[in-house]
Every structure is written in structure tokens, then in C-alpha cells.
Write a protein that holds these residues in place. Structure first.
Motif, PDB file in Angstrom:
ATOM      1  N   GLY A   1     -86.113 -38.120  22.075  1.00 54.43           N
ATOM      2  CA  GLY A   1     -85.145 -37.228  21.494  1.00 54.43           C
ATOM      3  C   GLY A   1     -84.088 -38.206  20.410  1.00 54.43           C
TER       4      GLY A   1
ATOM      5  N   THR B   1     -86.348 -29.931  23.676  1.00 56.28           N
ATOM      6  CA  THR B   1     -86.159 -30.551  22.402  1.00 56.28           C
ATOM      7  C   THR B   1     -87.182 -30.293  21.171  1.00 56.28           C
ATOM      8  OG1 THR B   1     -85.168 -32.518  23.481  1.00 56.28           O
ATOM      9  CG2 THR B   1     -85.936 -32.806  21.296  1.00 56.28           C
TER      10      THR B   1
ATOM     11  N   LEU C   1     -81.781 -31.501  19.801  1.00 62.38           N
ATOM     12  CA  LEU C   1     -81.395 -31.420  21.186  1.00 62.38           C
ATOM     13  C   LEU C   1     -80.695 -30.321  21.461  1.00 62.38           C
ATOM     14  CD1 LEU C   1     -80.490 -35.020  22.182  1.00 62.38           C
ATOM     15  CD2 LEU C   1     -82.719 -33.854  22.010  1.00 62.38           C
TER      16      LEU C   1
END
Length: 443
Positions: A101, A125, A119
Motif C-alpha cells: 500500500g 488496494t 486504498l
């Protein structure tokens, strides 16, 4: 000097241009890379709100539209494996951004990769990938470098032009000073330098002009002094003339003629001393008549002192006799008649001064192989030392100038003088007299 100054300026400007152009060229390349990266990153960031909130249909349409308008390939990787925008493989950077992320920029051999993790989507994601190719990173750099190179060359040429102008302004006065000094060395005392250029050169020009003025003044004083000394001879000549007039018979006429000749010589000396003559490059005289006249003058004194005189004149390769010579012979030489007469008088005067009474001597005049004539005066006396060829050197109490006068006459015509010993041990002086500089009708 001009070349050295130009090379110095060229070297200095090259170093300055390298110190300026090379960092600027590197800076331009960095700016181009940062600009392309910033543009691609801005395109990727503009998709972040859309990827995080839009529905799949709207998202696909928007991403396809933005990918078509973007310079760099723009791709969106969704968590379900869908790929929107420009088709591209899932690189390690994309996979790492999906797992961790995080957003990052990765350098690749073929370009620069920018990945942005999004996110908060329900399916996981998403990753936005913008790729900047190497060609896009260097877009416009080559042209900018060419412009810099052209600007550097133009500045270098301009600097060389300015350096040449400045060096010419500096060297021209120096060249003029050199020309004036050479003219002064050639006895052109009217030469003067024009004060020009830097203050130091103007000061040198002024000093050179002052030196020329001083030389001219000293020479004028010396000529006047020689004229004054020569003028003092008039008093004893006048007394001698009165003594000759008191005599009677042929001796009175002969001595009177000699006094007249001496007075003319003194008058000529005064005139020559007060009015300096420039060397005549086209001087010419007929040697046979000049030599015959001077030998006849000295023959009278030779008879009084019991000396046998032999005169041998040869012209055009034909022997012309002895004693008095033969009329009709012509040998033009490149000296004035009065100077040739002075040389003959100097040589014959040495014979009378340095040999005892009764010593025979001979005078020979013959053509030279390459033009001109060869004059030889030989006697049966004890001979002369070769050291006497130096000006002012004398072992007989005289001035020591006779041989130097003859030597200078020979050199003025392009010839030379040799001092040797004859077969019988007497002195032999040979004057090689050069031909006239140009064809001239004899007077």
C-alpha cells in the motif's frame, strides 16, 4: 604576439565556457527528466479520487479517456485483476504497491515507473501506474544542448574577434616602433615614432624620438667640429702658397699646383663634413682614368724619392701596357670617382710612408670576373702586418686610417680588400671593386 594573445584568450574562454556550459547542460537534462516525471505523476494523482470512488463502468471510461490523452502510458490495476487504460504487465513495483500500500518511483533501464497505491476500495488496494519512457525523459535535451553549443561557439568566435582587435591595437604601435628603429639603424635620422597605443608604448615612442633627436644633434655637432678642424688647415696652406709664390722656375708652378690640389681637398672635406651625403646606390665611375690620374700625381713624388713606378691597366681581358697605361680602356665600378681616388691616395700614401726611399711599387688594374675591377698596389718594401687592417692601427706613427678608407670603399661597391705579402716579401693590397648597381652611362 598577436597569435599568442589570441591563443591565450581562446584558452581562457574555452575554460570559462566549459565551466559554464557543462553544468548547464547537465541541469537541463535533469530539469527535462523532472518535468516528464512530474507530469506523469500529476496524471496518476488525478486518477486517485476517481479510482477510490467511481463505479467500474464510469472508472473504465474515465481511465481510457485519460490514458488516451496522456503522454506517458497510464494503467490502473484493480484488486480483482482487472487492468484499465494502457495495457501493461504487472511489474514487481505494482505488486509491491498492492501488497504494502505504498507509492514509489522506480528507475528502469527503459524509463521511469511511477506507482500510486489507492486504498479504501471494497475489493482491495488498487494501483495506478504511470510509465515515462527514456525518450520522454530526454525530450528536447539534444536540441537544448545544440543551442548551448552554438551559443558557446558564437561567444568563442566573438571573444577571438575582440582579442584580435585588441592585440592588433597593441601590436601595431610595437611594429611601428620596430620600423622606426630599423630606419634609424639605416642612418635615416628623420624617422620618428607616432605616440600611440597604451601609455607605456607612448612613453617608449617618446624616448625613441628623443634618442633620434639627440643622435641628430650629436652628429650635427660632430660635423661642425670636423669642418672647423679642417678649416684650420687653410692657414698653413695660405702660408705655403705664399712660400711657393716666392720661388721661381718650374718648381714654383709644381708646388703651386700641389697647394691648389690640397686646398680643393680641404674645401671638399669641409663641404662633406657640413653636408652629409646619403650613400648613392647608383654610384659609378670609370676606374682606369681615376687610377691613371692618381698614379700620375704620385709619380712626381716617386721620381724625387728614386722610386720606380709600374702601372698596368687591363680592360676587357686585354693587357694595355705598363708605366703610363694605355688610353681607351674602360672599367666601370660602383663607387664615386672621388672615393676611388681617395682609396688610391691612401694606398699609395702608405707606400711612401712605410717604405724607404728608392723602394719600387706597382699599380695593377684589371677587370673582375663578375664585373667591376680589381686594383692591386704592391711594393718591394718590408711588408705590412695584417693587424694594420684595423681602423686606427699604425706602427709608423700615422693615423692608421688609410687601409680602412680603402676597405670601406671596396665594401661600399660590394667588394672586399685583401692584405697579403708579395713574392719578394713586400706588401700587396688588393681591392675588389664591384660593378655599378644598374647600367649607367659614364660621365
Amino acid at each position: 604576439m598577436r597569435r599568442r594573445l589570441t591563443l591565450l584568450v581562446a584558452a581562457t574562454m574555452c575554460l570559462a565556457l566549459l565551466a559554464f556550459v557543462v553544468p548547464l547542460a547537465l541541469l537541463l537534462r535533469t530539469v527535462a527528466q523532472d518535468r516528464a516525471t512530474t507530469t506523469a505523476g500529476a496524471d496518476a494523482q488525478s486518477l486517485v479520487p476517481l479510482v477510490g470512488t467511481a463505479d467500474p463502468v464510469s472508472l473504465r471510461t474515465s481511465v481510457e479517456h485519460m490514458a488516451a490523452d496522456s503522454r506517458a502510458p497510464l494503467t490502473v490495476f484493480l484488486a480483482d485483476g482487472s487492468v484499465l487504460g494502457t495495457r501493461a504487465p504487472r511489474t514487481s513495483a505494482v505488486r509491491l504497491a498492492a501488497l504494502a500500500g505504498v507509492s514509489r518511483t522506480v528507475e528502469r533501464p527503459d524509463g521511469r515507473e511511477i506507482v500510486v497505491a489507492v486504498l479504501g476500495r471494497p475489493d482491495g488496494t488498487a494501483v495506478i501506474r504511470a510509465f515515462v519512457p527514456a525518450a520522454e525523459l530526454t525530450r528536447g535535451v539534444a536540441r537544448a544542448w545544440l543551442v548551448l553549443a552554438g551559443l558557446g561557439v558564437a561567444l568563442l568566435l566573438l571573444g577571438l574577434l575582440v582579442a584580435d582587435r585588441l592585440s592588433r591595437a597593441l601590436v601595431s604601435p610595437i611594429t611601428e616602433l620596430s620600423t622606426v628603429s630599423h630606419r634609424l639603424a639605416r642612418a635615416d635620422l628623420t624617422a620618428r615614432a607616432r605616440p600611440d597605443g597604451p601609455p607605456e608604448l607612448r612613453e617608449v615612442a617618446g624616448a625613441l624620438n628623443h634618442l633620434a633627436d639627440r643622435i641628430q644633434e650629436l652628429l650635427r655637432e660632430e660635423r661642425e667640429q670636423v669642418a672647423d678642424l679642417s678649416h684650420r688647415l687653410r692657414a698653413p696652406l695660405t702660408s705655403l702658397r705664399l712660400e711657393a709664390e716666392s720661388l721661381a722656375g718650374p718648381d714654383a708652378a709644381r708646388i703651386g699646383a700641389r697647394v691648389d690640389a690640397m686646398e680643393r681637398a680641404v674645401t671638399g672635406l669641409i663641404s662633406q663634413a657640413r653636408h652629409r651625403r646619403e650613400p648613392d646606390a647608383h654610384a659609378v665611375c670609370e676606374a682606369t682614368s681615376a687610377v691613371r690620374e692618381r698614379v700620375a700625381f704620385w709619380t712626381v713624388l716617386a721620381e724625387d724619392t728614386g722610386r720606380a713606378v709600374t702601372l698596368d691597366i687591363t680592360a676587357d681581358g686585354t693587357a694595355s701596357g705598363t708605366a703610363d697605361g694605355t688610353a681607351g680602356c674602360t672599367l666601370p665600378v660602383g663607387v664615386p670617382a672621388d672615393e676611388l681616388a681617395a682609396a688610391v691616395d691612401a694606398l699609395l700614401g702608405n707606400v711612401f710612408a712605410h717604405t724607404p726611399d728608392g723602394t719600387a711599387f706597382s699599380v695593377t688594374l684589371a677587370p673582375r670576373a663578375d664585373g667591376g675591377a680589381v686594383l692591386t698596389v704592391a711594393d718591394d718594401g718590408p711588408g705590412l702586418s695584417t693587424d694594420l687592417v684595423q681602423r686606427g692601427a699604425s706602427l709608423g706613427g700615422s693615423t692608421g686610417l688609410g687601409l680602412d678608407i680603402a676597405r670601406r670603399v671596396a665594401r661600399s661597391s660590394g667588394g672586399r680588400m685583401d692584405l697579403s705579402t708579395g713574392p719578394d716579401g713586400g706588401a700587396r693590397v688588393t681591392l675588389e671593386l664591384g660593378p655599378p648597381a644598374s647600367p649607367t652611362v659614364l660621365p
